[in-house]
Write an enzyme that holds these catalytic residues in place. Structure first.
Site, PDB file in Angstrom:
ATOM      1  N   HIS A  34       0.833  -1.216   0.000  1.00  0.00           N
ATOM      2  CA  HIS A  34       0.000   0.000   0.000  1.00  0.00           C
ATOM      3  C   HIS A  34       0.863   1.261   0.000  1.00  0.00           C
ATOM      4  O   HIS A  34       0.579   2.210  -0.730  1.00  0.00           O
ATOM      5  CB  HIS A  34      -0.886   0.031   1.248  1.00  0.00           C
ATOM      6  CG  HIS A  34      -1.927  -1.046   1.290  1.00  0.00           C
ATOM      7  ND1 HIS A  34      -1.908  -2.055   2.217  1.00  0.00           N
ATOM      8  CD2 HIS A  34      -3.034  -1.257   0.532  1.00  0.00           C
ATOM      9  CE1 HIS A  34      -2.939  -2.850   2.036  1.00  0.00           C
ATOM     10  NE2 HIS A  34      -3.642  -2.402   1.020  1.00  0.00           N
ATOM     11  N   GLU A 147      -1.004  -4.661  -8.720  1.00  0.00           N
ATOM     12  CA  GLU A 147      -1.174  -5.716  -9.738  1.00  0.00           C
ATOM     13  C   GLU A 147      -1.328  -7.103  -9.138  1.00  0.00           C
ATOM     14  O   GLU A 147      -1.564  -8.061  -9.867  1.00  0.00           O
ATOM     15  CB  GLU A 147       0.018  -5.705 -10.701  1.00  0.00           C
ATOM     16  CG  GLU A 147      -0.068  -4.575 -11.692  1.00  0.00           C
ATOM     17  CD  GLU A 147       1.044  -4.595 -12.721  1.00  0.00           C
ATOM     18  OE1 GLU A 147       2.016  -5.356 -12.521  1.00  0.00           O
ATOM     19  OE2 GLU A 147       0.928  -3.841 -13.704  1.00  0.00           O
ATOM     20  N   GLN A 152      -8.840  -7.814 -10.686  1.00  0.00           N
ATOM     21  CA  GLN A 152      -9.562  -6.654 -10.130  1.00  0.00           C
ATOM     22  C   GLN A 152      -9.170  -5.372 -10.864  1.00  0.00           C
ATOM     23  O   GLN A 152     -10.022  -4.555 -11.223  1.00  0.00           O
ATOM     24  CB  GLN A 152      -9.234  -6.528  -8.630  1.00  0.00           C
ATOM     25  CG  GLN A 152      -9.602  -5.202  -8.020  1.00  0.00           C
ATOM     26  CD  GLN A 152      -9.344  -5.135  -6.528  1.00  0.00           C
ATOM     27  OE1 GLN A 152     -10.089  -5.720  -5.760  1.00  0.00           O
ATOM     28  NE2 GLN A 152      -8.310  -4.422  -6.099  1.00  0.00           N
TER      29      GLN A 152
END
Ligand code: PAF
Length: 280
Positions: A34, A147, A152
């Site tokens: 993140h 990735e 998604q």
């Protein structure tokens, strides 16, 4: 770092500034995967909204949602030193689902049919519902996704076009632990022995991508299962699919770009990974 609970507060603040906004949607339990998205977003935007919202409609099992290792205070501490540009946005359910906590129905065609789409029915509708809501509320110029969740990412790109959301959707490379395990919030749920075993997933995929048996997928699947299942792990699926349509194949064609897609259980924890096939 600023903290807001409603998109109105976020937008009022940003409107005053009228700057470039980047969005990093997350479900919290932040890790270096993140923070790599946040750092990239900070380099490319004036302000970066990091949303933390544990979205109930994308979970297939109540227990998975309940066990999710959310810790807002820890996440805040992790983000704060990164940059003053960050806006920590923690919406409540009524902000994302004003009427009812329910996912919308979408049609993304074949890209949502296989792999996670097949094994987690309704999951992508849940993801798309929250991402559509966040894009509409925050109105970022750019949004950043890892990735690791490759399927998604492709779905969000299509959602963005279908709904004319006008966001530049940016995919960022997988961040791995030193031993190769793809970073995931779920890694925190692994027992010490499961954590020790888990890097075999990536090392076997890397091995496979360099092996000569790379024409017959069933042979590759067997190789993957034999290696990985020696180590406390259970393979849910192993697929090879072209990046352009995400429809799994059984034989490979030399001119097409493929990726491996796998889901593996370590006890109750489900891990996914994806690796590009370098050459045939
Ligand atoms: O990848 C995730 O963490 C989630 O699926 C997302 C995109 C934040 C939507 O809840």
């Amino acid at each position: 770092m600023l903290t807001f609970k409603t998109s109105e507060e976020v937008l009022t603040f940003l409107r005053l500034k009228s700057k470039h906004i980047g969005l990093v949607p997350t479900m919290g339990a932040l890790h270096r995967g993140h923070t790599s998205l946040v750092n990239k977003a900070c380099n490319e935007n004036d302000y970066v909204v990091v949303s933390i919202y544990l979205n109930p409609t994308q979970f297939n099992h109540a227990s998975d949602l309940e066990n999710y290792p959310l810790d807002l205070e820890r996440d805040k501490k992790l983000l704060k030193p990164l940059s003053d540009q960050i806006i920590f946005y923690t919406p409540e359910h009524k902000e994302i689902y004003p009427k009812k906590i329910q996912r919308n129905a979408y049609d993304f065609g074949t890209i949502s049919t296989h792999m996670e789409g097949f094994y987690r029915p309704g999951h992508f509708d849940g993801v798309a519902t929250v991402v559509e809501a966040l894009f509409k509320k925050i109105k970022p110029q750019k949004a950043y996704f890892g990735e690791k969740d490759f399927q998604q990412l492709q779905i969000i790109k299509v959602l963005n076009i279908q709904k004319k959301l006008n966001v530049n959707v940016i995919g960022c490379p997988i961040v791995r632990e030193k031993d190769g395990l793809a970073m995931s919030s779920r890694n925190k749920l692994l027992s010490p022995n499961e954590r020790k075993a888990a890097p075999i997933i990536y090392s076997t995929l890397k091995d496979l991508s360099q092996k000569d048996i790379k024409t017959d997928v069933s042979q590759m699947r067997q190789f993957f299962k034999e290696k990985v299942e020696q180590h406390l792990l259970k393979v849910e699926y192993f697929f090879v699919a072209p990046v352009c349509n995400l429809i799994p194949v059984s034989k490979l064609d030399s001119n097409i770009k493929y990726r491996f897609f796998v889901a593996v259980f370590a006890g109750k924890t489900r891990l996914i990974d994806t690796v590009e096939l370098v050459r045939i």
